[in-house]
Design an enzyme around this catalytic site. Sequence first.
Site, PDB file in Angstrom:
ATOM      1  N   GLU A  23      -1.900   5.937  -8.437  1.00  0.00           N
ATOM      2  CA  GLU A  23      -2.788   6.997  -8.040  1.00  0.00           C
ATOM      3  C   GLU A  23      -2.605   8.288  -8.908  1.00  0.00           C
ATOM      4  O   GLU A  23      -1.508   8.807  -9.255  1.00  0.00           O
ATOM      5  CB  GLU A  23      -2.626   7.327  -6.496  1.00  0.00           C
ATOM      6  CG  GLU A  23      -3.436   8.202  -6.072  1.00  0.00           C
ATOM      7  CD  GLU A  23      -3.496   8.176  -4.514  1.00  0.00           C
ATOM      8  OE1 GLU A  23      -3.508   7.152  -3.819  1.00  0.00           O
ATOM      9  OE2 GLU A  23      -4.000   9.398  -4.086  1.00  0.00           O
ATOM     10  N   ASN A  46     -10.140   0.272   0.042  1.00  0.00           N
ATOM     11  CA  ASN A  46      -9.478   0.415   1.233  1.00  0.00           C
ATOM     12  C   ASN A  46      -9.766   0.841   2.483  1.00  0.00           C
ATOM     13  O   ASN A  46     -10.516   1.693   2.841  1.00  0.00           O
ATOM     14  CB  ASN A  46      -8.121   1.518   0.801  1.00  0.00           C
ATOM     15  CG  ASN A  46      -7.039   0.875  -0.190  1.00  0.00           C
ATOM     16  OD1 ASN A  46      -7.436  -0.207  -0.975  1.00  0.00           O
ATOM     17  ND2 ASN A  46      -6.015   1.429  -0.156  1.00  0.00           N
ATOM     18  N   ASP A  96       2.658   5.124  -5.545  1.00  0.00           N
ATOM     19  CA  ASP A  96       1.764   6.380  -5.390  1.00  0.00           C
ATOM     20  C   ASP A  96       2.655   7.561  -5.777  1.00  0.00           C
ATOM     21  O   ASP A  96       3.372   7.971  -4.819  1.00  0.00           O
ATOM     22  CB  ASP A  96       1.437   6.382  -3.995  1.00  0.00           C
ATOM     23  CG  ASP A  96       0.424   7.844  -3.713  1.00  0.00           C
ATOM     24  OD1 ASP A  96       0.090   8.065  -2.599  1.00  0.00           O
ATOM     25  OD2 ASP A  96       0.200   8.642  -4.777  1.00  0.00           O
ATOM     26  N   ASP A 149      -8.524   0.795   6.518  1.00  0.00           N
ATOM     27  CA  ASP A 149      -7.795   0.567   7.664  1.00  0.00           C
ATOM     28  C   ASP A 149      -8.212   1.430   9.015  1.00  0.00           C
ATOM     29  O   ASP A 149      -8.261   0.776   9.992  1.00  0.00           O
ATOM     30  CB  ASP A 149      -6.321   1.589   7.106  1.00  0.00           C
ATOM     31  CG  ASP A 149      -5.219   1.381   8.152  1.00  0.00           C
ATOM     32  OD1 ASP A 149      -4.206   1.824   7.877  1.00  0.00           O
ATOM     33  OD2 ASP A 149      -5.502   0.476   9.059  1.00  0.00           O
ATOM     34  N   ASP A 181       0.741  -1.300   0.135  1.00  0.00           N
ATOM     35  CA  ASP A 181      -0.112  -0.092  -0.121  1.00  0.00           C
ATOM     36  C   ASP A 181       1.002   1.296  -0.125  1.00  0.00           C
ATOM     37  O   ASP A 181       1.727   1.304   0.625  1.00  0.00           O
ATOM     38  CB  ASP A 181      -0.829  -0.066   1.227  1.00  0.00           C
ATOM     39  CG  ASP A 181      -2.101   1.045   1.348  1.00  0.00           C
ATOM     40  OD1 ASP A 181      -2.488   1.513   2.362  1.00  0.00           O
ATOM     41  OD2 ASP A 181      -2.382   1.512   0.252  1.00  0.00           O
TER      42      ASP A 181
HETATM   43  O1  PGH Z   1      -6.814   4.247   1.946  1.00  0.00           O
HETATM   44  C1  PGH Z   1      -6.457   3.592   2.831  1.00  0.00           C
HETATM   45  C2  PGH Z   1      -7.116   3.498   4.232  1.00  0.00           C
HETATM   46  O2  PGH Z   1      -8.001   4.461   4.473  1.00  0.00           O
HETATM   47  P1  PGH Z   1      -9.154   4.692   5.609  1.00  0.00           P
HETATM   48  O3  PGH Z   1      -8.119   5.617   6.601  1.00  0.00           O
HETATM   49  O4  PGH Z   1     -10.251   5.502   5.209  1.00  0.00           O
HETATM   50  O5  PGH Z   1      -9.293   3.379   6.354  1.00  0.00           O
HETATM   51  N1  PGH Z   1      -5.149   3.028   2.825  1.00  0.00           N
HETATM   52  O6  PGH Z   1      -4.528   3.128   1.855  1.00  0.00           O
HETATM   53 ZN    ZN Z   2      -4.631   4.875   0.948  1.00  0.00          ZN
END
Ligand code: PGH
Ligand code: ZN
Length: 308
Positions: free
Chosen positions: A133, A253, A103, A255, A81
């Site tokens: 991205e 995504n 990215d 997190d 990521d």
């Molecule tokens: O894009 C994200 C996570 O986004 P959140 O903070 O909204 O979970 N990780 O690459």
């Molecule tokens: Zn992200």
Amino acid sequence: PLVTSKEMFKKAYKGGYAIGAFNVNNMEIIQGIVEAGKEENAPLILQVSAGARKYAQPVYLKKLVEAAVEYSGLPIVLHLDHGDSFEICKACVDDGFTSVMIDGSKYPFEENIALTKKVVDYAHSKGVVVEAELGRLSGIEDAVSVSERDAAFTDPDEAVEFVERTGVDSLAIAIGTSHGAYKFKGEPRLDFERLEKISSMLPNFPLVLHGASSVPQEFVEICNKYGGQIPGAKGVPEDMLRKAAEMGVCKINIDTDLRLAMTASIRKYLAENPSHFDPRQYLGPGREAIKQMVIHKMRDVLGCSGKA
Ligand SMILES: O=C(COP(=O)(O)O)NO
Ligand SMILES: [Zn+2]
Ligand SMILES: [Ca+2]
Ligand code: NA
């Protein structure tokens, strides 16, 4: 097995659903996500940030993901990521990742293209897929003028040129989401017109939504009730995510929602059990909270249950 996202994105695109991409940092987080995937029979993208590699050391995460594959038998993508250099992407490709993100969104258009193409050429030579991205994540604040929005958000014409010139496999776009627990100052809004335009100009091409946590108020309240201080936390409403998944978004995504679920349950457990000090006693409930959160996402937001 450990797989690339190629097949699962093709199915997700056709089926109008999205695959969850969950950030992982330790054993319990991975176990919670994988248990959910097993119960829901859903494909999984386990994604590792540069920060996660520093926190856990790369080899631990790699072995934990290999264990997840062996334990669950699910199709699992091991994804980098927000890779920020060719070097870290190459290191992950060489280390057995099946997907990497480069990215380059903070660079000017041409530099982003050059960097992305370099990563694509290397990754593809090793059978690894690449996410890039274009556009910069930032909420659509009422104060943000249209011109600022156009400057930050993904330009559909540029997106087409970017994909053609880089050969990238999926593209993270900016349509109003942002990372973390404080996504919108005003009402949550995504630029669906822009999403519609991008996906119509890039038919069958997988789009990616970053910053897609919904920040359930239930967990914000539990955190704040047991000593936390995250006032005003706000995320992307789930119906907007479902809509995006039907419009070419194949990877969503998540997190922050995992962090909130785990932290809320651990705060609550410790407050209610002041005499307990065995880490398993609070990491276990934290893991369970992640599992339940991910099951909910798969069933009610992503639509990827039963698609393994
Ligand atoms: O894009 C994200 C996570 O986004 P959140 O903070 O909204 O979970 N990780 O690459
Ligand atoms: Zn992200
Ligand atoms: Ca344009
Ligand atoms: Na989709």
